[in-house]
Enzyme design. Structure first.
Site, mmCIF file in Angstrom:
data_model
loop_
_atom_site.group_PDB
_atom_site.id
_atom_site.type_symbol
_atom_site.label_atom_id
_atom_site.label_comp_id
_atom_site.label_asym_id
_atom_site.label_seq_id
_atom_site.Cartn_x
_atom_site.Cartn_y
_atom_site.Cartn_z
ATOM 1 N N SER A 144 -66.920 -57.836 0.800
ATOM 2 C CA SER A 144 -67.824 -58.800 1.606
ATOM 3 C C SER A 144 -68.528 -58.260 2.489
ATOM 4 O O SER A 144 -69.529 -59.195 3.284
ATOM 5 C CB SER A 144 -66.809 -59.948 2.223
ATOM 6 O OG SER A 144 -65.915 -59.254 3.178
ATOM 7 N N HIS A 165 -70.657 -59.645 -5.226
ATOM 8 C CA HIS A 165 -69.838 -60.272 -4.034
ATOM 9 C C HIS A 165 -69.745 -61.767 -4.458
ATOM 10 O O HIS A 165 -70.957 -62.452 -4.361
ATOM 11 C CB HIS A 165 -70.598 -60.005 -2.955
ATOM 12 C CG HIS A 165 -69.914 -60.748 -1.628
ATOM 13 N ND1 HIS A 165 -70.553 -61.326 -0.693
ATOM 14 C CD2 HIS A 165 -68.470 -61.059 -1.431
ATOM 15 C CE1 HIS A 165 -69.697 -61.915 0.153
ATOM 16 N NE2 HIS A 165 -68.492 -61.783 -0.238
ATOM 17 N N GLU A 177 -73.806 -62.291 -4.985
ATOM 18 C CA GLU A 177 -74.642 -61.490 -4.301
ATOM 19 C C GLU A 177 -74.626 -59.959 -5.164
ATOM 20 O O GLU A 177 -73.547 -59.503 -5.205
ATOM 21 C CB GLU A 177 -74.282 -61.122 -2.916
ATOM 22 C CG GLU A 177 -74.681 -62.174 -1.919
ATOM 23 C CD GLU A 177 -74.400 -62.193 -0.333
ATOM 24 O OE1 GLU A 177 -75.297 -62.339 0.301
ATOM 25 O OE2 GLU A 177 -73.375 -61.205 -0.012
ATOM 26 N N ASN A 215 -72.947 -63.096 4.904
ATOM 27 C CA ASN A 215 -72.201 -62.756 5.970
ATOM 28 C C ASN A 215 -73.039 -62.539 7.259
ATOM 29 O O ASN A 215 -72.488 -63.133 8.367
ATOM 30 C CB ASN A 215 -71.127 -61.833 5.639
ATOM 31 C CG ASN A 215 -70.029 -62.113 4.695
ATOM 32 O OD1 ASN A 215 -69.574 -63.483 4.994
ATOM 33 N ND2 ASN A 215 -69.772 -61.297 3.979
#
Length: 309
Positions: A144, A165, A177, A215
């Site tokens: 992540s 991801h 992702e 993130n």
């Protein structure tokens, strides 16, 4: 989850990667993310090998997958119970489990790693698997936030390595992702992009920097949510209610952090802080450190910021 890494000496073919359809999938790590990835791939007709360190962990993962499939059937096959049961059995038949990664990866098109957020452990795992997997096999990490270049550096297949991801819960979240390094080949990217679309996901290309896109967007919200509680601006419940009713979020930030896992969040926080020491928005939060230190890791342990049965 940690793996014991063996030193394996084998010859390795350096033939070019095949831009082929991904049929055989190996998922290393059967936690929430790994099991979700396995279910998504098995549900779309892929042959999936789910690997973990012992049979008890794998049995728990399969039980969780079966429970998730039953919930899917209740919605999609409400008037066709026999078809629903057939669907469940077909998906489960597509998943095999193993504690022997060495044998499994010798016949796979892609290895998706979903283990602990620790660079050294990931590097050791991929460095070992690199000597075992066929030349065409693509390696992908579900990290992540750890830079993919750093993980891939332990292998000799830099052109066949990328980030993939997924988001939790994998079976319902549409985003994935895709992170390329400077060495990732276009053939590899095409293969995993097509694989993502077959799984019903919408792939987004990301720069290989800590946190990628998602993130880097969500972490400031999470950290400020915790700081609001630390400063007494409101309770955990208050902050979650504001985000849900005021901004239309399906879950509040604390509910979402419990889903992700506070230990995973801590790894993301320190990774982004180390990479961006001048950005105060990523400064570590004491409430998060305290929560992790107390073993309150979220839903997976029965307690995080909230308690779960």
């Amino acid at each position: 989850m940690a793996f014991s890494i063996h030193q394996i000496c084998r010859g390795f073919s350096s033939s070019a990667v095949r831009n082929a359809v991904i049929k055989h999938v190996t998922v290393i790590g059967s936690g929430q993310m790994g099991a979700g990835i396995a279910q998504a791939a098995a549900s779309t007709g892929h042959s999936v090998a789910l690997v973990d360190i012992n049979d008890d962990i794998l049995k728990k993962a399969i039980k969780g997958i079966e429970g998730n499939l039953k919930r899917v059937v209740k919605k999609k096959f409400a008037d066709q119970p026999e078809a629903g049961e057939e669907f469940i059995q077909k998906v489960l038949q597509n998943v095999s489990t193993s504690t022997d990664a060495e044998s499994v990866v010798q016949d796979t098109d892609i290895v998706v790693e979903a283990i602990v957020e620790n660079l050294k452990i990931k590097q050791d795992l991929f460095g070992w698997l690199d000597k075992l997997a066929p030349a065409h096999t693509i390696f992908a990490s579900n990290t992540s936030g750890i830079p993919i270049t750093d993980i891939a550096s332990s292998t000799s297949r830099l052109d066949r390595f990328a980030g993939l991801h997924f988001f939790h819960p994998v079976t319902t979240m549409k985003l994935v992702e895709i992170i390329a390094t400077s060495e990732t080949s276009q053939e590899t990217l095409d293969s995993i992009r097509n694989f993502s679309k077959i799984l019903g996901k919408t792939p987004v290309s990301c720069k290989d920097e800590p946190g990628f896109i998602a993130n880097r967007l969500i972490l400031p919200l999470w950290l400020e949510s915790m700081r609001l509680v630390e400063r007494g601006h409101g309770s955990i419940e208050d902050v979650d209610t504001v985000m849900k009713l005021g901004f239309g979020h399906p879950m509040g930030p604390f509910e979402l952090m419990d889903y992700v896992g506070t230990d995973t969040l801590k790894s993301i926080m320190y990774g982004l802080h180390a990479a961006n020491p001048d950005l105060s928005v990523f400064n570590p939060c004491e409430l998060l450190n305290k929560t992790v230190a107390e073993g309150k890791l979220g839903r997976k342990t029965g307690e995080g910021f909230y308690k779960y049965k």
